[in-house]
Design an enzyme around this catalytic site. Structure first.
Site, PDB file in Angstrom:
ATOM      1  CB  SER A 129      -0.922   0.040   1.227  1.00  0.00           C
ATOM      2  OG  SER A 129      -1.667   1.244   1.195  1.00  0.00           O
ATOM      3  CE  LYS A 184      -3.399  -2.228  -0.179  1.00  0.00           C
ATOM      4  NZ  LYS A 184      -3.801  -2.074  -1.478  1.00  0.00           N
ATOM      5  CG  HIS A 187      -4.999  -0.757   3.755  1.00  0.00           C
ATOM      6  ND1 HIS A 187      -5.219  -0.228   2.496  1.00  0.00           N
ATOM      7  CD2 HIS A 187      -4.177   0.118   4.382  1.00  0.00           C
ATOM      8  CE1 HIS A 187      -4.560   0.910   2.373  1.00  0.00           C
ATOM      9  NE2 HIS A 187      -3.926   1.152   3.502  1.00  0.00           N
ATOM     10  CG  ASN A 188      -7.337  -1.392  -0.659  1.00  0.00           C
ATOM     11  OD1 ASN A 188      -6.360  -1.143   0.029  1.00  0.00           O
ATOM     12  ND2 ASN A 188      -7.260  -1.531  -1.966  1.00  0.00           N
ATOM     13  CD  GLU A 191      -7.616   3.025  -0.263  1.00  0.00           C
ATOM     14  OE1 GLU A 191      -6.553   2.514   0.115  1.00  0.00           O
ATOM     15  OE2 GLU A 191      -7.996   2.968  -1.444  1.00  0.00           O
TER      16      GLU A 191
END
Ligand code: 6PG
Length: 470
Positions: A129, A184, A187-188, A191
């Site tokens: 990232s 990940k 995480h997005n 986000e």
């Protein structure tokens, strides 16, 4: 010829920048791209005079690497990744390592690892990232997959990764199989939730308070200096200041209001649904992007169905403060939902995730890096088995703070009264309200289910399974 210590496949911007970053750290790097002209251009331009070995055939690329070979894929997720693995793996030998740094679905990663394991190839599905800048100067790395691969990659990863403000090197072995890509993807999802929350605040400032981008910039810059600071706030403040050179107008006012997406936010919601974990802010952010894409329908509907006037004529300062607190609350809740999802996934898939370490490496390099991650890490230090951020004494104090809660509610209420959609800010607040509800009306759902489908229910006063009395 001296061989390269690592190879990067994929000469789009992420691959190129990562290759440059690795080379900067003293490594000789082999590079390859499906379309050779991109490699050529890279070698002639950005990589000129640097320590790279370009190859134009896969066989040459593989032969240009020291053994055990380390091949870092930075190619399009999905079919592109499968195709590249299919082409490269026949040339690899037992003990060689393949890293997938793309935004792959964790189940694809697990399937690929199983396949490659048959030939003795170690596969490390790893989240990367930080966008272009991160790849070039320090991303947050979320490596997963074969731990034997990580052992051999740790030194390179640590040199390449971002360093957070407190000195944390932003890489940590996340866990086996698809753990790196699961983290990940989550995480997005966070986000998406934070981006949507900020965008909703922007909408209220723009349409209710009629503030110009420059005025908003001032307000948000102040928040950014306080506890709301983070990369996404920073780029919002900077973005609001960008002037279109052709028209002299703020660029934000000229951008079409249709949000794109590549799928990771959707995967987060889908994974959460598979695990039965509520992530309503992430879901709301995802739906908001879908809704934004229906621009033509929205324009038509806007002429057909009228709502209240969008202008707010009362004390602007109160609303600005309320929006700040609503955004702060929604940010906390976005992390809380993402981390609760990771906890659920860790249990279901036996990933053995260390949430403290994950929050710790998110402090730098990645898109969701923010000041909030520092107290989040402290919360997991206090209690490594924390079920939800809301249970942490410090966070429950923040969320339970009367002033903060009143403001958050006022921001949402005001937006609702004015007919301005704030689905993420509202979903976050409702998440808190639901979570702190000892009673939820699911008894009614159970009653209804039993009436139409004889699905049965449990009772508060007796053990066992029951149906409505006939
Ligand atoms: C990152 C970003 C990166 C990418 C997103 C964009 O962590 O560096 O998340 O992975 O910019 O995939 O996602 P959307 O196109 O779905 O908004």
């Amino acid at each position: 010829m001296e061989k390269a210590q690592i190879g990067v496949v994929g000469m789009e911007v992420m691959g190129k920048n990562l290759a440059l970053n690795i080379e900067d750290k003293g490594y000789k790097v082999a590079v390859f791209n499906r379309t050779g002209s991109k490699t050529e251009r890279f070698i002639e331009n950005e990589a000129s005079g640097k320590n790279f070995i370009p190859s134009y055939k896969i066989e040459d690329f593989v032969n240009s690497l020291e053994t055990p070979r380390k091949v870092w894929l930075m190619v399009k997720a999905g079919f592109g990744t499968d195709a590249m693995i299919g082409q490269i793996s026949p040339y690899l030998s037992e003990g060689d390592i393949m890293i997938d740094g793309g935004n792959s679905h964790f189940k694809d990663t697990e399937r690929r690892e199983e396949e490659l394991k048959k030939g003795g190839i170690l596969y490390a599905g790893s989240g990367v990232s930080g966008g272009e800048e991160g790849a070039r100067y320090g991303p947050c790395l979320m490596p997963g997959g074969a731990s034997a691969a990580y052992d051999q990659l740790e030194t390179i990863f640590k040199k390449v990764a971002a360093v957070a403000d407190d000195g944390t090197v932003c890489v940590f072995y996340i866990g086996e199989r698809g753990a790196g890509h699961f983290v990940k993807t989550t995480h997005n999802g966070i986000e998406y939730a934070i981006m949507e929350s900020i965008s909703e605040v922007y909408n209220v400032l723009k349409n209710a308070l009629k503030m110009s981008p420059e005025e908003m910039r001032g307000v948000m810059a102040e928040w950014e200096d306080e506890k709301l600071g983070g990369y996404l706030m920073e780029i919002t403040v900077d973005g609001l200041g960008i002037i279109d050179p052709d028209t002299g107008n703020p660029l934000i006012d000229l951008i079409l209001d249709k949000a794109g997406q590549k799928g990771t936010g959707k995967w987060t919601s889908q994974s959460a649904a598979d695990l039965g974990e509520p992530v309503p802010t992430i879901d709301a952010a995802l739906s908001a992007r879908f809704m934004s894409a229906k621009k033509e329908e929205r324009v038509k509907a806007s002429k057909l169905v009228h709502g209240p006037s969008e202008t707010y004529d009362e004390d602007k300062d109160i609303i600005i403060k309320s929006l700040r607190d609503a955004l702060y609350g929604s940010m906390i809740v976005s992390y809380a939902q993402g981390l609760a999802l990771l906890r659920a996934a860790s249990i279901e898939y036996d990933y053995k995730l260390d949430l403290k370490e994950i929050a710790n490496i998110w402090k730098g390099g990645c898109i969701i890096r923010s000041k909030l991650l520092f107290p989040i890490v402290e919360a997991f230090e206090r209690n490594p088995d924390l079920i939800n951020l809301i249970f942490d004494p410090e966070f429950s104090k923040v969320i339970g703070d009367w002033g903060m809660q009143t403001n958050w509610r006022l921001a949402v209420k005001t937006a609702l009264d004015l007919g301005i959609p704030v689905p993420a800010l509202q979903a976050s607040l409702t998440y808190v309200d639901s979570y702190r509800s000892a009673f939820l009306p699911a008894n009614m759902i159970q009653l209804q289910r039993d009436i139409f489908g004889a699905h049965g229910f449990k009772r508060l006063d007796k053990e066992g399974d029951f149906h409505i009395p006939k």
